[in-house]
Design a protein around this motif. Structure first.
Motif, PDB file in Angstrom:
ATOM      1  N   ASP A  52       0.806  -1.222   0.000  1.00  0.00           N
ATOM      2  CA  ASP A  52       0.000   0.000   0.000  1.00  0.00           C
ATOM      3  C   ASP A  52       0.838   1.269   0.000  1.00  0.00           C
ATOM      4  O   ASP A  52       0.365   2.318  -0.405  1.00  0.00           O
ATOM      5  N   ASP A  53       2.086   1.199   0.465  1.00  0.00           N
ATOM      6  CA  ASP A  53       2.914   2.403   0.508  1.00  0.00           C
ATOM      7  C   ASP A  53       3.623   2.687  -0.816  1.00  0.00           C
ATOM      8  O   ASP A  53       4.360   3.656  -0.935  1.00  0.00           O
ATOM      9  N   ILE A  54       3.376   1.873  -1.837  1.00  0.00           N
ATOM     10  CA  ILE A  54       3.966   2.087  -3.163  1.00  0.00           C
ATOM     11  C   ILE A  54       2.929   2.784  -4.032  1.00  0.00           C
ATOM     12  O   ILE A  54       1.789   2.334  -4.124  1.00  0.00           O
ATOM     13  N   TYR A  55       3.336   3.887  -4.660  1.00  0.00           N
ATOM     14  CA  TYR A  55       2.390   4.704  -5.407  1.00  0.00           C
ATOM     15  C   TYR A  55       2.408   4.439  -6.905  1.00  0.00           C
ATOM     16  O   TYR A  55       1.813   5.174  -7.663  1.00  0.00           O
ATOM     17  N   TYR A  56       3.083   3.406  -7.351  1.00  0.00           N
ATOM     18  CA  TYR A  56       3.070   3.067  -8.764  1.00  0.00           C
ATOM     19  C   TYR A  56       2.456   1.692  -8.938  1.00  0.00           C
ATOM     20  O   TYR A  56       2.134   1.008  -7.983  1.00  0.00           O
ATOM     21  N   GLY A  57       2.275   1.304 -10.193  1.00  0.00           N
ATOM     22  CA  GLY A  57       1.522   0.102 -10.472  1.00  0.00           C
ATOM     23  C   GLY A  57       2.358  -1.111 -10.810  1.00  0.00           C
ATOM     24  O   GLY A  57       3.594  -1.109 -10.738  1.00  0.00           O
ATOM     25  N   VAL A  58       1.664  -2.147 -11.230  1.00  0.00           N
ATOM     26  CA  VAL A  58       2.260  -3.451 -11.480  1.00  0.00           C
ATOM     27  C   VAL A  58       3.269  -3.404 -12.629  1.00  0.00           C
ATOM     28  O   VAL A  58       4.311  -4.068 -12.570  1.00  0.00           O
ATOM     29  N   GLN A  59       3.003  -2.619 -13.669  1.00  0.00           N
ATOM     30  CA  GLN A  59       3.935  -2.576 -14.792  1.00  0.00           C
ATOM     31  C   GLN A  59       5.267  -1.951 -14.390  1.00  0.00           C
ATOM     32  O   GLN A  59       6.329  -2.388 -14.832  1.00  0.00           O
ATOM     33  N   THR A  60       5.223  -0.933 -13.537  1.00  0.00           N
ATOM     34  CA  THR A  60       6.468  -0.315 -13.060  1.00  0.00           C
ATOM     35  C   THR A  60       7.256  -1.293 -12.207  1.00  0.00           C
ATOM     36  O   THR A  60       8.481  -1.390 -12.324  1.00  0.00           O
ATOM     37  N   ILE A  61       6.578  -2.045 -11.351  1.00  0.00           N
ATOM     38  CA  ILE A  61       7.264  -3.041 -10.518  1.00  0.00           C
ATOM     39  C   ILE A  61       7.940  -4.086 -11.395  1.00  0.00           C
ATOM     40  O   ILE A  61       9.095  -4.447 -11.176  1.00  0.00           O
ATOM     41  N   ARG A  62       7.231  -4.575 -12.417  1.00  0.00           N
ATOM     42  CA  ARG A  62       7.827  -5.571 -13.312  1.00  0.00           C
ATOM     43  C   ARG A  62       9.044  -4.987 -14.031  1.00  0.00           C
ATOM     44  O   ARG A  62      10.055  -5.658 -14.209  1.00  0.00           O
ATOM     45  N   GLY A  63       8.950  -3.754 -14.441  1.00  0.00           N
ATOM     46  CA  GLY A  63      10.077  -3.099 -15.099  1.00  0.00           C
ATOM     47  C   GLY A  63      11.287  -2.979 -14.177  1.00  0.00           C
ATOM     48  O   GLY A  63      12.416  -3.247 -14.578  1.00  0.00           O
ATOM     49  N   LYS A  64      11.030  -2.582 -12.934  1.00  0.00           N
ATOM     50  CA  LYS A  64      12.131  -2.471 -11.966  1.00  0.00           C
ATOM     51  C   LYS A  64      12.796  -3.818 -11.733  1.00  0.00           C
ATOM     52  O   LYS A  64      14.010  -3.904 -11.571  1.00  0.00           O
TER      53      LYS A  64
END
Length: 83
Positions: free
Chosen positions: A16-28
Motif C-alpha cells: 500500500d505504501d507504493i504509489y506506482y503500479g504493477v507494470q512499473t514493478i515488473r520493469g524495476k
C-alpha cells in the motif's frame, strides 16, 4: 496491507505504501541496467517529466485528429447516395 493489481502477465500483490503500479514493478525487477536507482538521478527524473509533459499535447492532438477523421468518414458515408 497490500493491494492486488493485474496486467497482461497476471495478478501481482503491491504494498500500500507504493504509489506506482504493477507494470512499473515488473520493469524495476526485469531491467537492472545500471544498478543505480532512479531516485539517485534527480535530473533524469526531471527530464523524463519534461518529455512526458511535451508529449501530452501531441497525443491529445492525435486523438482529436482521429476522432475528426472518423466523423468526416461517417458523414461522407451517410451523405453518399445508395447505389
Amino acid at each position: 496491507m497490500s493491494r492486488t493489481e493485474q496486467d497482461f502477465l497476471g495478478q501481482r500483490e503491491i504494498a500500500d505504501d507504493i504509489y506506482y503500479g504493477v507494470q512499473t514493478i515488473r520493469g524495476k525487477e526485469n531491467f537492472h541496467i545500471t544498478g543505480i536507482p532512479m531516485n539517485q538521478e534527480p535530473y533524469f527524473v526531471k527530464a523524463l517529466g519534461y518529455v512526458k509533459k511535451a508529449a501530452a499535447p501531441t497525443a491529445t492532438s492525435a486523438r482529436s485528429m482521429r476522432k475528426l477523421r472518423t466523423r468526416s468518414s461517417r458523414a461522407a458515408t451517410a451523405s453518399s447516395p445508395a447505389t
